[in-house]
Design a protein around this motif. Structure first.
Motif, PDB file in Angstrom:
ATOM      1  N   VAL A  57       0.883  -1.277   0.055  1.00 19.74           N
ATOM      2  CA  VAL A  57       0.116  -0.033  -0.125  1.00 19.74           C
ATOM      3  C   VAL A  57       1.012   1.223   0.057  1.00 19.74           C
ATOM      4  O   VAL A  57       0.749   2.209  -0.799  1.00 19.74           O
ATOM      5  CB  VAL A  57      -0.758  -0.255   1.285  1.00 19.74           C
ATOM      6  CG1 VAL A  57      -1.673   1.408   1.302  1.00 19.74           C
ATOM      7  CG2 VAL A  57      -1.903  -1.124   1.120  1.00 19.74           C
ATOM      8  N   VAL A  58       1.833   1.287   0.920  1.00 20.40           N
ATOM      9  CA  VAL A  58       2.560   2.299   0.922  1.00 20.40           C
ATOM     10  C   VAL A  58       3.504   2.594  -0.496  1.00 20.40           C
ATOM     11  O   VAL A  58       3.747   3.701  -0.936  1.00 20.40           O
ATOM     12  CB  VAL A  58       3.820   2.356   2.081  1.00 20.40           C
ATOM     13  CG1 VAL A  58       4.706   3.265   2.051  1.00 20.40           C
ATOM     14  CG2 VAL A  58       3.045   2.069   3.416  1.00 20.40           C
ATOM     15  N   ALA A  59       3.952   1.453  -0.975  1.00 21.56           N
ATOM     16  CA  ALA A  59       4.547   1.636  -2.235  1.00 21.56           C
ATOM     17  C   ALA A  59       3.961   1.719  -3.266  1.00 21.56           C
ATOM     18  O   ALA A  59       4.464   2.825  -4.188  1.00 21.56           O
ATOM     19  CB  ALA A  59       5.338   0.064  -2.362  1.00 21.56           C
ATOM     20  N   HIS A  60       2.598   1.629  -3.299  1.00 21.28           N
ATOM     21  CA  HIS A  60       1.649   2.171  -4.316  1.00 21.28           C
ATOM     22  C   HIS A  60       1.548   3.745  -4.355  1.00 21.28           C
ATOM     23  O   HIS A  60       1.415   4.265  -5.189  1.00 21.28           O
ATOM     24  CB  HIS A  60       0.354   1.368  -4.438  1.00 21.28           C
ATOM     25  CG  HIS A  60      -0.519   1.830  -5.380  1.00 21.28           C
ATOM     26  ND1 HIS A  60      -1.733   1.375  -5.461  1.00 21.28           N
ATOM     27  CD2 HIS A  60      -0.195   2.223  -6.724  1.00 21.28           C
ATOM     28  CE1 HIS A  60      -2.390   1.752  -6.662  1.00 21.28           C
ATOM     29  NE2 HIS A  60      -1.398   2.141  -7.510  1.00 21.28           N
ATOM     30  N   ARG A  61       1.667   4.152  -3.095  1.00 22.15           N
ATOM     31  CA  ARG A  61       1.372   5.693  -2.663  1.00 22.15           C
ATOM     32  C   ARG A  61       2.451   6.438  -3.168  1.00 22.15           C
ATOM     33  O   ARG A  61       2.328   7.468  -3.898  1.00 22.15           O
ATOM     34  CB  ARG A  61       0.914   5.910  -1.426  1.00 22.15           C
ATOM     35  CG  ARG A  61       0.947   7.403  -0.876  1.00 22.15           C
ATOM     36  CD  ARG A  61      -0.039   8.059  -1.492  1.00 22.15           C
ATOM     37  NE  ARG A  61      -0.151   9.642  -1.066  1.00 22.15           N
ATOM     38  CZ  ARG A  61      -1.012  10.400  -1.712  1.00 22.15           C
ATOM     39  NH1 ARG A  61      -1.965   9.822  -2.237  1.00 22.15           N
ATOM     40  NH2 ARG A  61      -0.867  11.598  -1.515  1.00 22.15           N
ATOM     41  N   VAL A  62       3.780   5.872  -2.983  1.00 26.91           N
ATOM     42  CA  VAL A  62       5.099   6.760  -3.073  1.00 26.91           C
ATOM     43  C   VAL A  62       5.489   6.825  -4.496  1.00 26.91           C
ATOM     44  O   VAL A  62       6.169   7.468  -5.020  1.00 26.91           O
ATOM     45  CB  VAL A  62       6.242   6.657  -1.944  1.00 26.91           C
ATOM     46  CG1 VAL A  62       5.699   6.496  -0.766  1.00 26.91           C
ATOM     47  CG2 VAL A  62       6.513   4.913  -2.467  1.00 26.91           C
ATOM     48  N   GLY A  63       5.014   5.572  -5.387  1.00 24.99           N
ATOM     49  CA  GLY A  63       5.531   5.422  -6.605  1.00 24.99           C
ATOM     50  C   GLY A  63       6.867   4.726  -6.737  1.00 24.99           C
ATOM     51  O   GLY A  63       7.457   4.625  -6.093  1.00 24.99           O
ATOM     52  N   GLU A  64       7.126   4.853  -8.005  1.00 23.13           N
ATOM     53  CA  GLU A  64       8.513   3.991  -8.235  1.00 23.13           C
ATOM     54  C   GLU A  64       9.749   5.079  -8.695  1.00 23.13           C
ATOM     55  O   GLU A  64       9.080   6.136  -8.913  1.00 23.13           O
ATOM     56  CB  GLU A  64       8.576   3.038  -9.686  1.00 23.13           C
ATOM     57  CG  GLU A  64       7.338   2.105  -9.624  1.00 23.13           C
ATOM     58  CD  GLU A  64       7.843   0.958  -8.600  1.00 23.13           C
ATOM     59  OE1 GLU A  64       9.228   1.053  -8.074  1.00 23.13           O
ATOM     60  OE2 GLU A  64       7.250   0.132  -8.149  1.00 23.13           O
ATOM     61  N   PRO A  65      11.021   4.797  -8.339  1.00 28.53           N
ATOM     62  CA  PRO A  65      11.371   3.818  -7.885  1.00 28.53           C
ATOM     63  C   PRO A  65      11.326   3.267  -6.458  1.00 28.53           C
ATOM     64  O   PRO A  65      11.689   2.362  -5.954  1.00 28.53           O
ATOM     65  CB  PRO A  65      12.883   3.727  -8.351  1.00 28.53           C
ATOM     66  CG  PRO A  65      13.095   5.094  -8.011  1.00 28.53           C
ATOM     67  CD  PRO A  65      11.952   5.801  -8.418  1.00 28.53           C
ATOM     68  N   GLY A 209      -4.975  -2.560 -16.098  1.00 25.19           N
ATOM     69  CA  GLY A 209      -5.204  -2.796 -14.734  1.00 25.19           C
ATOM     70  C   GLY A 209      -4.828  -1.518 -13.621  1.00 25.19           C
ATOM     71  O   GLY A 209      -4.619  -1.888 -12.545  1.00 25.19           O
ATOM     72  N   HIS A 210      -4.840  -0.617 -14.207  1.00 26.74           N
ATOM     73  CA  HIS A 210      -4.140   0.507 -13.442  1.00 26.74           C
ATOM     74  C   HIS A 210      -5.131   0.812 -12.170  1.00 26.74           C
ATOM     75  O   HIS A 210      -6.449   1.109 -12.535  1.00 26.74           O
ATOM     76  CB  HIS A 210      -3.824   1.936 -14.155  1.00 26.74           C
ATOM     77  CG  HIS A 210      -3.327   3.016 -13.169  1.00 26.74           C
ATOM     78  ND1 HIS A 210      -2.264   3.063 -12.931  1.00 26.74           N
ATOM     79  CD2 HIS A 210      -3.956   4.080 -12.830  1.00 26.74           C
ATOM     80  CE1 HIS A 210      -2.262   4.182 -12.045  1.00 26.74           C
ATOM     81  NE2 HIS A 210      -3.141   4.880 -12.243  1.00 26.74           N
ATOM     82  N   VAL A 211      -4.651   1.137 -10.957  1.00 27.91           N
ATOM     83  CA  VAL A 211      -5.343   1.304  -9.990  1.00 27.91           C
ATOM     84  C   VAL A 211      -4.868   2.645  -9.556  1.00 27.91           C
ATOM     85  O   VAL A 211      -3.819   2.905  -9.274  1.00 27.91           O
ATOM     86  CB  VAL A 211      -5.505   0.208  -8.632  1.00 27.91           C
ATOM     87  CG1 VAL A 211      -6.271   0.764  -7.500  1.00 27.91           C
ATOM     88  CG2 VAL A 211      -6.039  -1.222  -9.431  1.00 27.91           C
ATOM     89  N   GLU A 212      -5.970   3.588  -8.981  1.00 25.57           N
ATOM     90  CA  GLU A 212      -5.452   4.705  -8.359  1.00 25.57           C
ATOM     91  C   GLU A 212      -4.835   4.561  -6.975  1.00 25.57           C
ATOM     92  O   GLU A 212      -5.092   3.700  -6.259  1.00 25.57           O
ATOM     93  CB  GLU A 212      -6.995   5.911  -8.005  1.00 25.57           C
ATOM     94  CG  GLU A 212      -7.268   6.480  -9.306  1.00 25.57           C
ATOM     95  CD  GLU A 212      -6.708   6.970 -10.193  1.00 25.57           C
ATOM     96  OE1 GLU A 212      -5.557   8.005  -9.330  1.00 25.57           O
ATOM     97  OE2 GLU A 212      -6.456   6.983 -11.336  1.00 25.57           O
ATOM     98  N   PRO A 213      -3.811   5.541  -6.624  1.00 28.61           N
ATOM     99  CA  PRO A 213      -2.899   5.196  -5.669  1.00 28.61           C
ATOM    100  C   PRO A 213      -3.846   5.605  -4.347  1.00 28.61           C
ATOM    101  O   PRO A 213      -4.876   6.158  -4.429  1.00 28.61           O
ATOM    102  CB  PRO A 213      -2.001   6.161  -5.795  1.00 28.61           C
ATOM    103  CG  PRO A 213      -2.473   7.101  -6.420  1.00 28.61           C
ATOM    104  CD  PRO A 213      -3.244   6.391  -7.785  1.00 28.61           C
ATOM    105  N   PRO A 214      -3.549   4.921  -3.360  1.00 30.25           N
ATOM    106  CA  PRO A 214      -4.271   4.951  -2.129  1.00 30.25           C
ATOM    107  C   PRO A 214      -3.912   6.409  -1.756  1.00 30.25           C
ATOM    108  O   PRO A 214      -3.033   7.422  -1.898  1.00 30.25           O
ATOM    109  CB  PRO A 214      -3.765   4.401  -1.012  1.00 30.25           C
ATOM    110  CG  PRO A 214      -2.423   3.789  -1.515  1.00 30.25           C
ATOM    111  CD  PRO A 214      -2.616   3.871  -2.998  1.00 30.25           C
ATOM    112  N   SER A 215      -4.940   7.074  -0.621  1.00 28.57           N
ATOM    113  CA  SER A 215      -5.061   8.467  -0.089  1.00 28.57           C
ATOM    114  C   SER A 215      -3.782   8.620   0.878  1.00 28.57           C
ATOM    115  O   SER A 215      -3.229   7.326   1.309  1.00 28.57           O
ATOM    116  CB  SER A 215      -6.217   8.853   0.443  1.00 28.57           C
ATOM    117  OG  SER A 215      -6.311   7.925   1.598  1.00 28.57           O
TER     118      SER A 215
END
Length: 366
Positions: A57-65, A209-215
């Protein structure tokens, strides 16, 4: 009642970290009966899964890399915590635990996960297709890391036995960090398209399958729960470690089995995710998870254990024996032949699974 149970099941990743900390308070420093040990082990496994979930969840929020680093570092904290916890009280008999766990992770990912995913994808879709550039680069990095950290200590002469000297250990640790960092930068920034799934016509699939990042609130909540879960993993592992070691010893099993148990526990979430991707014909994603897990296990665990060895008493044996080196060499050769064509049939999957079965057999009966 059924509705309430479903609600609890839905939010288990929120409940388990707190339950782990509460259970740790009551179990710390006590001799536990068998039923309580089973409960602790169950909550420990749940805490590992919850920790990885919140890291994602945290990784999805902060993005890559940075997202990849969050997940890899979180999983590595779990692995290192389990290794160091068992090494603290194990004395000389646990001197090979780090080696056994890291090698187990390599064999589980490069043979068990890869073989199962290739078999599932090829049986379901005819052939398994993936990007040979990305898979080849990942396998080459894993092979180099494994050789530098697990093979060279067997042949060095600065220190008796299959051990590194202090200078050699620091070199291996720094080399592992540099290679892992270089690969992460290549995978997530410079040549990201090499690691994206492809169609059967060879076209790269982007954005599916892109999902919006969590708040931000959800991410901060997950970060806090991630910390609780990691505390629970470290503490509960310390609590059940005597039972694990005594159980392995009572069963007359090789000490390497402890490393296999740790690696299986840590890699369970990645294995489930890889199989889901294989079923959806996204084999490149499965290979990214498999080889990436092996890379993180070596590239981050070895430096962490090297740092921990500064205050841990007893030797740190990293060099593999002749049988394990042969299995590693065969894994690299077979893996190279698998990834070069960019597609695989059930035969390749079966070959990797046989190698994994051979590793398990020899771990139990060396």
């Amino acid at each position: 009642m059924i509705t309430r149970l479903r609600s609890l099941a839905r939010y288990w990743t929120t409940l388990v970290p707190g339950l782990a900390v509460i259970l740790l308070v009551f179990a710390w420093g006590r001799d536990l009966p068998g039923a309580i040990v089973a409960l602790v082990a169950t909550v420990l496994a749940g805490s590992v899964l919850a920790a990885v979930h919140h890291a994602e969840v945290v990784a999805h929020r902060v993005g890559e890399p940075f997202g990849s680093l969050v997940l890899a570092i979180s999983v590595t904290i779990i692995e290192v915590a389990l290794i160091v916890t068992l090494m603290v009280d194990g004395g000389d008999k646990s001197s090979t635990l780090a080696r056994d766990t890291v090698f187990a992770a390599v064999m589980i990912t490069c043979n068990g996960m890869v073989g199962t995913c290739l078999l599932v994808a090829s049986l379901r879709h005819g052939t398994a297709v993936f990007n040979p550039e990305g898979a080849g680069a990942a396998l080459a990095t894993v092979a180099t890391l494994a050789t530098l950290s697990l093979v060279l200590p067997t042949f060095t002469t600065s220190k008796p036995g299959p051990e590194f000297s202090s200078v050699q250990l620091m070199f291996a640790a720094l080399s592992s960090l540099v290679l892992y960092g270089l690969f992460v930068a290549t995978q997530t920034v410079r040549h990201r398209d090499y690691f994206l799934p492809i169609t059967r016509q060879g076209e790269v699939i982007t954005g599916e399958g892109h999902v919006e990042p969590p708040s931000a609130r959800t991410a901060w909540t997950s970060l806090g729960l991630l910390g609780l879960a990691l505390i629970g993993v470290v503490g509960l592992a310390k609590t059940v470690s005597p039972t694990i070691e005594s159980g392995v010893e009572a069963a007359g099993l090789n000490q390497a089995v402890v490393g296999v148990i740790i690696a299986l526990l840590v890699l369970l979430p990645e294995t489930i995710a890889a199989l889901r991707s294989a079923r959806r014909d996204r084999v490149q994603t499965s290979l990214n998870l498999a080889f990436g897990s092996a890379m993180a296990s070596i590239g981050l665990t070895i430096p962490a254990v090297a740092l921990a060895s500064l205050w841990l008493s007893g030797p740190l044996v990293l060099g593999l024996g002749s049988t394990d080196m042969l299995l590693l060499a065969l894994t690299v050769v077979v893996g190279s032949l698998t990834v070069v064509p960019g597609r695989a049939t059930p035969v390749q999957g079966g070959v990797h699974l046989v190698l994994f079965a051979a590793y398990l057999e020899l771990a139990v009966n060396p």
